[in-house]
Write a protein that holds these residues in place. Structure first.
Motif, PDB file in Angstrom:
ATOM      1  N   UNK A 477       0.809  -1.225   0.000  1.00 43.37           N
ATOM      2  CA  UNK A 477       0.000   0.000   0.000  1.00 43.37           C
ATOM      3  C   UNK A 477       0.840   1.272   0.000  1.00 43.37           C
ATOM      4  N   UNK A 478       2.110   1.181  -0.358  1.00 47.07           N
ATOM      5  CA  UNK A 478       2.989   2.370  -0.391  1.00 47.07           C
ATOM      6  C   UNK A 478       2.437   3.369  -1.405  1.00 47.07           C
ATOM      7  N   UNK A 479       2.233   4.653  -0.999  1.00 43.93           N
ATOM      8  CA  UNK A 479       1.630   5.639  -1.917  1.00 43.93           C
ATOM      9  C   UNK A 479       2.561   6.023  -3.060  1.00 43.93           C
ATOM     10  N   UNK A 480       3.852   5.959  -2.866  1.00 48.14           N
ATOM     11  CA  UNK A 480       4.783   6.367  -3.918  1.00 48.14           C
ATOM     12  C   UNK A 480       5.362   5.169  -4.643  1.00 48.14           C
ATOM     13  N   UNK A 481       6.324   5.456  -5.549  1.00 49.01           N
ATOM     14  CA  UNK A 481       6.949   4.361  -6.286  1.00 49.01           C
ATOM     15  C   UNK A 481       7.778   3.475  -5.369  1.00 49.01           C
ATOM     16  N   UNK A 482       7.896   2.196  -5.756  1.00 46.08           N
ATOM     17  CA  UNK A 482       8.677   1.240  -4.969  1.00 46.08           C
ATOM     18  C   UNK A 482      10.134   1.301  -5.402  1.00 46.08           C
ATOM     19  N   UNK A 483      11.029   1.139  -4.408  1.00 45.71           N
ATOM     20  CA  UNK A 483      12.453   1.055  -4.759  1.00 45.71           C
ATOM     21  C   UNK A 483      12.760  -0.373  -5.207  1.00 45.71           C
ATOM     22  N   UNK A 484      14.015  -0.587  -5.587  1.00 44.27           N
ATOM     23  CA  UNK A 484      14.378  -1.888  -6.148  1.00 44.27           C
ATOM     24  C   UNK A 484      14.177  -3.012  -5.138  1.00 44.27           C
ATOM     25  N   UNK A 485      14.555  -2.775  -3.884  1.00 44.76           N
ATOM     26  CA  UNK A 485      14.390  -3.822  -2.864  1.00 44.76           C
ATOM     27  C   UNK A 485      12.930  -4.150  -2.661  1.00 44.76           C
ATOM     28  N   UNK A 486      12.080  -3.123  -2.675  1.00 45.95           N
ATOM     29  CA  UNK A 486      10.653  -3.348  -2.504  1.00 45.95           C
ATOM     30  C   UNK A 486      10.062  -4.095  -3.710  1.00 45.95           C
ATOM     31  N   UNK A 487      10.606  -3.767  -4.920  1.00 47.33           N
ATOM     32  CA  UNK A 487      10.139  -4.489  -6.099  1.00 47.33           C
ATOM     33  C   UNK A 487      10.522  -5.966  -6.041  1.00 47.33           C
ATOM     34  N   UNK A 488      11.684  -6.217  -5.475  1.00 44.02           N
ATOM     35  CA  UNK A 488      12.082  -7.613  -5.333  1.00 44.02           C
ATOM     36  C   UNK A 488      11.081  -8.379  -4.457  1.00 44.02           C
TER      37      UNK A 488
END
Length: 603
Positions: A477-488
């Protein structure tokens, strides 16, 4: 044997004739010499003696000639009669030999009876003939010869009680008995019992117009022929009974197969009734099922739709109701009398009992005059038991199917509840999972996917994002874009889905979409980077349906795209992100597929 005896008698007759002729000649000659010489002694003159001597010689020659003529003529006629008798016996023996050969050449009962009547026609002349076969105190015409109209009428005699006077060692020659007399015609009849090993097999009956009588030689020949035929007929009957019993066993096997291999009760009953008609030689049959306290007609079968002409069953008064109440096979003739039977048929009713409960009744109709022997009754009871088993099996199977369907419905309701919860948790548009599942199934059906796979496809589509329950809320539910670790972490949700669902046996065939729906045609997807047809077809179909519904639905961060814009996006990415064949089928059948959503958006 008779021919050899006749020849022996002829040889003896000739020897006796020769001896008798010689003896009579010697006796006559001796007597003549003795008495004629004494008469000559009474003549005194030489002239008279010479004349008397001459007349004596001529008289002797004349008398001996007459004597020899009479003796030889009598012997000749006797020898001629014996020769004719020998020839007649030879012809009879040859005829009986040919008849025996024809009778034993086949084990088919109809062929044996036809051969018997053919042999009879070669043996003696007759106007009509019939063969009655006997069983359990009754007899029925099994083969007839004569005028077509008479034969048709004679066959209608059906089963008759065996007349006591017919059972005789010697053939009976008498006017036509009343039992088999048609239209008042009293032909002369010759009735010969056919017995084999002390057992009455049947009767051979020959008709001749009055006043023709049967000669002793004809009677003897017919008796010999009937004796020969008795064994052949008995063997053929035993062979037919064996065939019928084998066919009955095969019929039971076919019924068993129908019961265990078909879930359609109507089909099982149709097979059962067909075999009842064939094996019991029935004209019609009806199956009744117990509903409450009464029997209700379920299905019937018969010759030319005859079962539809049978009278309805009166509650509490019918034969089937009584047989169910008494739990035994009943005969309508024994219960109500033959005159009460409909359409010239005789009814039998057998209860269908299993596990101590009456499940229904089987009503069988046979032709009037039919005699149900013990074997026939045993077959009826066996078929009734098979019908009871079929009813009980169907009830159990229906219960199992209903319970299994209830369980499947409960599973599907659970899956649907999960999909709704996932839509709410992921803050997707309401009903997204159900819509995309419906579109996926519609595309797969257009592509020819088997119907049995579509149910698993639908379940997999409903649970396509089940793996997101393993993604932390702060990432999901993060409102902004995901960083690479979060995308993983986010790209792990298909793996979470496999870990979660692989332990659910019910969903093993639905895993393709939850595990591979983010794979892309060019290999740019995740989690495994599969490309082309390495990606399961179900996941390739779902990818198109998912993108269509996502872009064509309002979201908090953007409005829906128009249909043509979404279609253009799919065309542009066919062969890159999406399977081009799936895109082609979807866009070609788009109106029909999307129309399904208006009819059943949540099915």
């Amino acid at each position: 044997m008779a021919v050899r005896e006749q020849r022996g008698r002829m040889n003896g007759l000739m020897r006796k004739s020769l001896i008798r002729t010689i003896g009579l000649y010697i006796l006559f000659g001796g007597a003549w010499i003795l008495f004629s010489d004494r008469l000559l002694e009474m003549i005194t003159t030489p002239h008279q003696f010479a004349v008397a001597q001459t007349y004596k010689g001529w008289f002797y020659v004349l008398m001996t000639a007459l004597l020899l003529h009479q003796l030889l003529r009598r012997d000749y006629l006797s020898i001629q009669r014996s020769q004719e008798a020998l020839e007649r016996r030879t012809r009879e023996a040859e005829m009986l030999r040919e008849a025996a050969s024809a009778l034993v050449s086949s084990l088919d009962l109809d062929t044996v009876l036809s051969s018997l009547l053919d042999s009879l026609a070669r043996a003696i002349s007759y106007r009509r003939a019939a063969v009655f076969l006997c069983e359990g105190g009754w007899m029925h015409p099994a083969a007839v010869r004569g005028e077509p109209a008479w034969m048709a009428a004679f066959r209608q005699l059906g089963h008759l009680p065996i007349p006591a006077g017919w059972v005789s060692e010697a053939p009976l020659a008498e006017p036509c008995p009343e039992e088999i007399c048609l239209n008042g015609e009293r032909d002369a009849c010759l009735i010969t019992a056919m017995q084999a090993h002390g057992h009455l097999v049947g009767f051979l009956v020959i008709f001749r117009p009055q006043p023709q009588e049967f000669q002793a030689e004809e009677i003897r020949l017919v008796q010999a022929l009937a004796h020969q035929a008795a064994s052949a007929v008995e063997h053929a009957r035993l062979f037919r009974q064996t065939e019928m019993r084998l066919r009955f066993v095969q019929a039971l096997h076919q019924i068993d197969l129908a019961i265990t291999s078909s879930s359609e009760f109507q089909e099982v009953v149709s097979q059962l009734l067909k075999h009842v008609l064939e094996e019991l030689q029935a004209r019609a049959v009806r199956l009744f099922l117990m509903q409450g306290e009464h029997l209700v007609l379920f299905q019937g079968a018969g010759d030319g739709g005859m079962e539809g002409s049978l009278p309805p069953v009166a509650a509490g008064e019918s034969l089937v109701e009584r047989c169910a109440l008494e739990r035994r096979i009943l005969s309508a003739v024994e219960e109500d009398g033959e005159d009460s039977q409909p359409l010239g048929l005789i009814g039998f009713a057998a209860p269908l009992v299993t596990k101590g409960q009456v499940k229904g009744a089987l009503e069988v109709f046979v032709a009037r005059g039919f005699v149900a022997d013990q074997e026939w009754m045993d077959h009826l009871e066996t078929l009734a038991n098979q019908a009871a088993i079929a009813i009980d099996y169907h009830a159990v199977l229906t219960g199992l199917i209903r319970a299994n369907q209830d369980l499947i419905n409960a599973y599907d309701e659970t899956i649907l509840g999960w999909s709704r919860a996932l839509d709410l948790r992921d803050r997707e548009t309401q009903g997204h999972s159900q819509r995309v599942a419906t579109i996926t199934v519609a595309i797969a059906r257009e592509m020819g996917m088997p119907e049995e796979r579509l149910t698993h496809l639908y379940r997999g589509a409903l649970l396509h994002d089940i793996g997101k329950v393993g993604v932390p809320d702060e990432i999901l539910f993060k409102p902004g874009p995901l960083n690479e670790a979060e995308w993983q972490v986010m790209r792990m949700h298909p793996v979470y889905a496999e870990n979660f669902l692989s332990h659910v046996a019910f969903l093993q065939e639905a895993l393709d979409i939850p595990c591979y729906h983010h794979e892309r045609w060019d290999g740019s997807g995740y989690p495994q980077g599969l490309k082309g047809e390495e990606i399961p077809l179900a996941a390739r179909i779902f990818a198109v349906a998912d993108v269509w519904d996502a872009l064509h639905s309002d979201r908090p961060y953007r409005p829906r795209w128009p249909e043509e814009q979404v279609a253009e996006y799919l065309r542009a990415n066919a062969g890159r992100l999406f399977d081009p064949q799936v895109v082609e089928v979807f866009l070609r059948e788009r109106s029909k597929i999307l129309e399904i959503l208006t009819r059943e958006p949540h099915s």
